[in-house]
Motif scaffolding. Structure first.
Motif, PDB file in Angstrom:
ATOM      1  N   LEU A 185       0.850  -1.195   0.000  1.00 63.26           N
ATOM      2  CA  LEU A 185       0.000   0.000   0.000  1.00 63.26           C
ATOM      3  C   LEU A 185       0.882   1.239   0.000  1.00 63.26           C
ATOM      4  O   LEU A 185       1.871   1.301   0.725  1.00 63.26           O
ATOM      5  CB  LEU A 185      -0.879   0.030   1.256  1.00 63.26           C
ATOM      6  N   ARG A 186       0.501   2.207  -0.817  1.00 62.60           N
ATOM      7  CA  ARG A 186       1.301   3.445  -0.896  1.00 62.60           C
ATOM      8  C   ARG A 186       0.344   4.628  -0.805  1.00 62.60           C
ATOM      9  O   ARG A 186      -0.580   4.757  -1.634  1.00 62.60           O
ATOM     10  CB  ARG A 186       2.053   3.459  -2.232  1.00 62.60           C
ATOM     11  N   MET A 187       0.551   5.464   0.190  1.00 65.63           N
ATOM     12  CA  MET A 187      -0.309   6.647   0.375  1.00 65.63           C
ATOM     13  C   MET A 187       0.589   7.817   0.736  1.00 65.63           C
ATOM     14  O   MET A 187       1.288   7.770   1.747  1.00 65.63           O
ATOM     15  CB  MET A 187      -1.317   6.416   1.490  1.00 65.63           C
ATOM     16  N   VAL A 188       0.574   8.832  -0.097  1.00 63.26           N
ATOM     17  CA  VAL A 188       1.494   9.954   0.148  1.00 63.26           C
ATOM     18  C   VAL A 188       0.788  11.296   0.084  1.00 63.26           C
ATOM     19  O   VAL A 188      -0.221  11.463  -0.597  1.00 63.26           O
ATOM     20  CB  VAL A 188       2.661   9.961  -0.879  1.00 63.26           C
ATOM     21  N   GLU A 189       1.396  12.237   0.807  1.00 61.57           N
ATOM     22  CA  GLU A 189       0.989  13.639   0.688  1.00 61.57           C
ATOM     23  C   GLU A 189       2.035  14.331  -0.170  1.00 61.57           C
ATOM     24  O   GLU A 189       3.228  14.007  -0.081  1.00 61.57           O
ATOM     25  CB  GLU A 189       1.018  14.314   2.048  1.00 61.57           C
ATOM     26  N   SER A 190       1.597  15.281  -0.985  1.00 64.80           N
ATOM     27  CA  SER A 190       2.560  16.019  -1.800  1.00 64.80           C
ATOM     28  C   SER A 190       1.909  17.289  -2.298  1.00 64.80           C
ATOM     29  O   SER A 190       0.679  17.399  -2.371  1.00 64.80           O
ATOM     30  CB  SER A 190       2.986  15.152  -2.993  1.00 64.80           C
ATOM     31  N   LEU A 191       2.736  18.266  -2.656  1.00 63.37           N
ATOM     32  CA  LEU A 191       2.190  19.486  -3.258  1.00 63.37           C
ATOM     33  C   LEU A 191       2.346  19.452  -4.763  1.00 63.37           C
ATOM     34  O   LEU A 191       1.497  19.923  -5.507  1.00 63.37           O
ATOM     35  CB  LEU A 191       2.926  20.718  -2.696  1.00 63.37           C
ATOM     36  N   ASP A 192       3.465  18.928  -5.225  1.00 61.47           N
ATOM     37  CA  ASP A 192       3.760  18.997  -6.648  1.00 61.47           C
ATOM     38  C   ASP A 192       4.377  17.716  -7.189  1.00 61.47           C
ATOM     39  O   ASP A 192       4.886  17.704  -8.305  1.00 61.47           O
ATOM     40  CB  ASP A 192       4.712  20.171  -6.916  1.00 61.47           C
ATOM     41  N   ALA A 193       4.388  16.671  -6.392  1.00 61.03           N
ATOM     42  CA  ALA A 193       4.945  15.359  -6.769  1.00 61.03           C
ATOM     43  C   ALA A 193       6.472  15.345  -6.870  1.00 61.03           C
ATOM     44  O   ALA A 193       7.056  14.303  -7.116  1.00 61.03           O
ATOM     45  CB  ALA A 193       4.327  14.825  -8.060  1.00 61.03           C
TER      46      ALA A 193
END
Ligand code: XMP
Length: 344
Positions: free
Chosen positions: A291-299
């Protein structure tokens, strides 16, 4: 008496002064806001006018993925040239669960929409390919071949693209808006990019103004090569289907938890690793899903936030219960860098 008039005069000057300051500051703010604030109604009018002027009564084609940028560009261009815009949706067989039907149902009533099923063509070319870059290259090439075929059939002379500002700022700086693209077999199309000066938040505002549903306007970014970058190793229909089912479970649970608006991306990766498990009383040997869950603004960078443990456990239990080929679920906790967001 003179004193009284002087007092009144001074008071008038003071009020006038205050008013002047207020007026100047309101005017100033309005001008600044006018520059800063995006006005979707006037943008739509101007864009329609520009597209009409450029394309005239010729035909244009757009690759519609169902992502917010290409959806907004499609709807905008179709307002300008109506059925002379052919919005082509290519199903490469690497879409998420229900995605093809959703895009079809959303757009076939709004646009001159052409659905192209090309799963076999893509899978055929991807047979035996393990390297992720090679997979991306092949998917890109097959996509252009399919698209070129349709453009030729339709007699299109223009290619509308949903390019937005970060796309060209990050790549090669400001290139002029009117340029041509030669497709591999020599078909030359003139490029029209109606939203190239906009940023994502403005595109979303425009999408809402154009009446697109929130599911499209707020859709999590989805990589062009689709599930191909979430299946490690060689692709097969079976592996794509397992990955698709696992992704549907992740999306479902993340939405239930209300995290779909804060996470940049949330998905499941089907690894090429098989591990021993036990289902009921029987030993099993199945896939490992991550499972992959990320926060990001612009990748460009991304971080794995603290995630609700109950949600992770539910996802894990559902995946192993509902997908019999999977015996083990793990959680990726690596930020970007050093890891990338996708696994392939
Ligand atoms: P990475 O994996 O490089 O991803 O950290 C950064 C962002 O780009 C998306 N992505 C792609 N999008 N074609 C695309 O259109 C691709 O080949 C591709 N690879 C990654 C990824 O989902 C993330 O949002």
């Amino acid at each position: 008496m003179a004193q009284r008039y002087l007092k009144i005069f001074l008071r008038f000057v003071r009020v006038l002064n205050v008013n002047l300051i207020v007026i100047i500051s309101i005017a100033n703010n309005t001008i600044l806001k006018g520059e800063k604030m995006f006005n979707p109604s006037s943008f739509i009018q101007e864009a329609i006018h520009e597209i009409k002027k450029t394309v005239g009564d010729k035909k244009a084609i757009i690759a519609l993925s169902g992502g917010v940028d290409s959806s907004v560009a499609s709807v905008l261009a179709s307002k300008a040239i109506e059925d002379n815009l052919i919005a082509v949706f290519v199903d490469h067989g690497l879409l998420r669960e229900g995605e093809a039907d959703y895009v079809k149902n959303t757009f076939q009533k709004r646009l001159n929409f052409r659905f192209v099923s090309a799963e076999d063509e893509f899978l055929d070319k991807l047979k035996g390919v393990e390297d992720p870059e090679e997979k991306r290259k092949i998917i890109g090439e097959v996509f252009i071949r399919v698209f070129e075929r349709i453009a030729e059939e339709e007699g299109a002379e223009f290619l509308v693209q949903g390019t937005i500002a970060p796309d060209w700022i990050e790549s090669q700086g400001k290139i002029k808006s009117h340029h041509n693209v030669a497709l591999p077999h020599g078909l030359v199309l003139e490029i029209v990019e109606p939203i190239r000066e906009l940023y994502k938040d403005e595109v979303r505002i425009l999408g809402t103004k154009l009446g697109l549903p929130p599911e499209i306007v707020n859709r999590q970014p989805y990589p062009g090569p689709g599930l191909a970058v979430r299946v490690v190793g060689e692709l097969s229909s079976e592996k794509i289907e397992i990955c698709r089912k696992a992704n549907a479970i992740v999306e479902d649970e993340v939405k239930k938890e209300g995290l779909d608006e804060t996470l940049w991306q949330y998905f499941a990766v089907l690894t090429d690793t098989k591990v021993t498990g036990v289902k009921g009383d029987i030993r099993d040997y199945g896939y490992l899903v991550i499972l992959r869950m990320v926060e990001s603004l612009d990748a460009m960078t991304a971080n794995v936030p603290e995630l609700p443990w109950n949600m992770i456990k539910t996802i894990s239990q559902r995946i192993t219960a509902e997908i019999h080929e999977v015996t083990h679920v793990a959680l990726s906790v690596s930020d970007k860098p050093p890891s990338t967001i996708e696994f392939a």
